[in-house]
Design a protein around this motif. Sequence first.
Motif: not given
Length: 308
Positions: A13-23
């Motif tokens: 879940x942390x990986x998914x949340x961080x990846x969603x912030x990428x462009x």
Amino acid sequence: MQSARFIPFRKQDIVDMCSQELNNNTQQTSFKQFCDLLASLIHYDYHSTLESLKNNYAPFDPNSDTRSLAPVSEDQKAQCQRDFAKDFAKVLNAANFEVITNEDLQDALNEESLFKVRLEVEFDDFEEVVFYRRGESQLTETITSFWGLRKKPLHFTNYDRVAVFIRFKDSAYFEAKNKTPLGFEPSSTIVKLFQNVPKADLEMLFPNSEVRMRPIDKAIIGSSALIGGAVVLITKLGASILLLLALFAFWGGFRSEAVEMTQQHFVTFAIGMGVFGSFIFKEWSKFKNRKIKFMKALSDNLYFKNLD
């Protein structure tokens, strides 16, 4: 409440949340590949720590189902225990657990318990005791008393996870105290993980905790036994006791008039003593059943809190 290092989300879940912030998708794919490589590196690094924990725990594992190639000396066992404790603390620290201090443990023994059981712990049985916690929150429960007639809210500190590391003293200590260990072996090490443990109930996690009667329970049982015993003595044994007192007074020279004990007197006295004996047994059974009820409450709480 102090800040905690623990992040209450799964790794994915942390990986998914961080990846969603990428462009864009390219950055997201690269980031996830980086996370996979980092997870593999950490897994490889801690695999050696895991093997060290297993190997150091094996010489004093009380539930081992494997054989040893060679006998292990006491000095080797002691060194293995020290190495195991060191690696265990390292792993829990990496898992964002915090050490529960001795002050917190003493506060737990003094605070009002969430479930109505009084426990006593023999701390002298332990060579080493370390409690770890992760995830702290403030909760409120409604406590009932006086058969549900009285209710009051109880605010308490709750630990989401509690890890326990306990090492018992050697057999010489228990032999000197003429005490037989129940459920554990001298010099053994116990490692357990629990969930949702109120701070005030930390003492129930000790393997040698014993149920004790609270003052209110002793008062209830004692008053009931005192009143019931007085009624039995007066109604069933009153006349026989007076007759016996008169007989003893005659034998002791405090009474000049002879006392005649007939067969009917002996039969009445025997029946009265039988009733009194049954009353004593009933009150003792009531005391034991109340203690068994408390022990069941303790085991029920531990059953649903024990994780590993």
